[in-house]
Every structure is written in structure tokens, then in C-alpha cells.
Write an enzyme that holds these catalytic residues in place. Sequence first.
Site, PDB file in Angstrom:
ATOM      1  N   ILE A   1       0.789  -1.181  -0.054  1.00 44.35           N
ATOM      2  CA  ILE A   1      -0.175  -0.066  -0.119  1.00 44.35           C
ATOM      3  C   ILE A   1       0.630   1.235   0.036  1.00 44.35           C
ATOM      4  O   ILE A   1       1.759   1.590   0.967  1.00 44.35           O
ATOM      5  CB  ILE A   1      -0.911   0.179   1.083  1.00 44.35           C
ATOM      6  CG1 ILE A   1      -1.971  -1.193   1.300  1.00 44.35           C
ATOM      7  CG2 ILE A   1      -1.758   1.239   1.124  1.00 44.35           C
ATOM      8  CD1 ILE A   1      -2.613  -1.430   0.073  1.00 44.35           C
ATOM      9  N   GLU A   2       0.660   2.091  -0.936  1.00 45.34           N
ATOM     10  CA  GLU A   2       1.726   3.047  -1.246  1.00 45.34           C
ATOM     11  C   GLU A   2       0.717   4.488  -1.330  1.00 45.34           C
ATOM     12  O   GLU A   2       1.275   5.578  -1.046  1.00 45.34           O
ATOM     13  CB  GLU A   2       2.405   3.089  -2.668  1.00 45.34           C
ATOM     14  CG  GLU A   2       3.005   1.789  -2.929  1.00 45.34           C
ATOM     15  CD  GLU A   2       4.381   1.600  -2.510  1.00 45.34           C
ATOM     16  OE1 GLU A   2       5.000   2.668  -2.356  1.00 45.34           O
ATOM     17  OE2 GLU A   2       4.828   0.384  -2.720  1.00 45.34           O
TER      18      GLU A   2
END
Length: 317
Positions: free
Chosen positions: A148-149
Amino acid sequence: NQVATYYGQGAYQQRLSTFCAETSLDIINVGFVDVFPDVGLTGWPETNFGNQCDGSFFVNGDETSGLLANCHQIMEDIPLCQDAGKKVFLSLGGSAPASGQYIASKDSADDFADWIWGAFGPVTPEWTADGLPRPFGDVVFDGFDLDIEWGTGFGYGYLAKRLRHNYDTYRDSNPESKNFYLSAAPQCYLLGNLLTEAISYAPFDYIWVQFYNNPSCSANLYADGLPGFNFDDWVSIITSGANPDAKLFVGLPAEESEAISGYYIDSESIESLVNKYMNKHPKTFGGVMLWEATGSYNNTDSKGNVFSQSVKNILVD
Ligand SMILES: CNC(=O)NC(=N)Nc1ccccc1
């Protein structure tokens, strides 16, 4: 101690079988499911595996989705990696698009987990009977990774916990089935981290922290004798989380060009870092994660070892 890597976004990458043959690699995260259902075309997730698919998409009803339909090389090669004793996870997220990793509610997090489980987990007659897609056919991933960025952080704990629920339910009625795993790839900064809440709420098996691309906490600080590298903080986050036995990996660039300038550290620095932190946290230290497979393959040392082999040699010596 193990070496994990990512596959799917490498420049001019070779097919996955090349990396199935790389004995230094223990876990391969295939990326990415890069757009989540709440923002995906037709309400399905969307995928991107770089140069590995033929550009055709599944049709949902009378609408074209963003779910790639023909990635035959990956489908053919995942079993080769599994037969070679490697774990192959499907990675959700990735570094683009920023808008892709949105989850609207707990219900949609649960629905997303059920969809991923139906499409990429064990084959069930119901799923295919409903005409729902199996992008990699009968291939069953060994687990799912949350890379998850972007986003607000909302929903990722629910997503992970529902995936774990689906594993546990399946194994209750299929006790002979293989194990399934959950992993996550948080950025190394703590304040505003998008995955620390999920780690406290859902039981992950592997956490590979991206100790690169972040000026305040990356491994290059250790290599330069500067403060800031926060492996110890991450040990505390894990040991106080939903699965205190989770393994913590040091995430590193596999090649100079695969991270923002300044974050790549060489194998001498890695050896020093690994020796210190493996001995300081023998229970939690799990190994090294490398971003990513093709960069490692192109990064050979004077002995002709690809980077993942150099790292593996450090871990096992
Ligand atoms: C585990 N995920 C990543 O490592 N993503 C990643 N490295 N994205 C990226 C960001 C900036 C430059 C190159 C890659």
C-alpha cells in the site's frame, strides 16, 4: 532467513520462470492488483503485470473491465516456482496509480477480500459456476501481499483480516490444504503510516518494510553511519501487533536504478546491517526483501552472483 522479491514491474523483464530457477529467492510477490474494486472498471479490481500480458481484458456483463485476461506466461510459471519450493504471493497495490488503492467501507473491504479469494485462491465450483474470472486459471497463490503506497489507510486491516478469515474457513473444511500467508510492505516512516493500524489489527506473517525512498528512516542512513534507520521501531510494532510472531524483513533496492537516488546500499553495508540486526532481534528478523527481481538479475558482482544471491550468502553465512 529468507530472501523475498517482487516480480511484475521490471523493465523488459523476462518471464517468471527465469526467477523460479533463481535458488536464492524464497518468496516472490507478483504485482500488481493495482486498482481496487471501489474504483475499478465495472466494480472489479484491475491488474498490471508490466510486459507479461497480451493487453486483453475480461468482460463483465457487457462492459470491459481492467482485469487482464491473458497473462499466460505468469500462469504457466507460478507452478514452476511453487514446485521449486518457493512461495508465490499476489501483491495488491503498488506505486501507481495513486487513486487505485481506495477502499470505501468495511463491507467493500470484505467483498474485495472475498473476490480476491475466489479469483486467485483455491478453485471453487461456485466461483466459476457464477461465471466469475480466474485470471491465472487453476493456479492457487500461497498468499497475498499488501503493498500500500497511497490512500488514507482506511480498510487495509479489514481486507487483511477477511483474507485470513477466508483462509481459516477454507482450511477448516480442507485440513489437508496448503498453508496460506499474509504479508505487507509498509513504508518505513511511522507517523501517518498506511499499514501500522492493519498490522495491529490483522495477523500478518511477513512484514517487509521499504527501508528506501524515505529520507528519515532508510537503510542508507545506517550505511552512512547516521541515525534514523528504524528497524527497532518496526520490531516493536510487530511484537505488539496482531501476530507477534510475524517476521520482519529489511526491504532494500536490488539495483541502483530501482530506487530514488541515494537509497541503494551495497552488499558490504548489507552484511554489516544484517549481522547487527539479525543478532539483536533473532526471533523477529526474517530476512531481506528486494525491489525487485529484474534489477537484482541485472546487478551481478565480481563473482558473477546476482544481487539476490549475494544477499542470500550474507543471510546464511
Ligand atoms: C514494495 N514496493 C515498492 O518497493 N515499490 C517501489 N519501490 N516503488 C517505487 C517508487 C519509486 C521509484 C521506484 C519504485
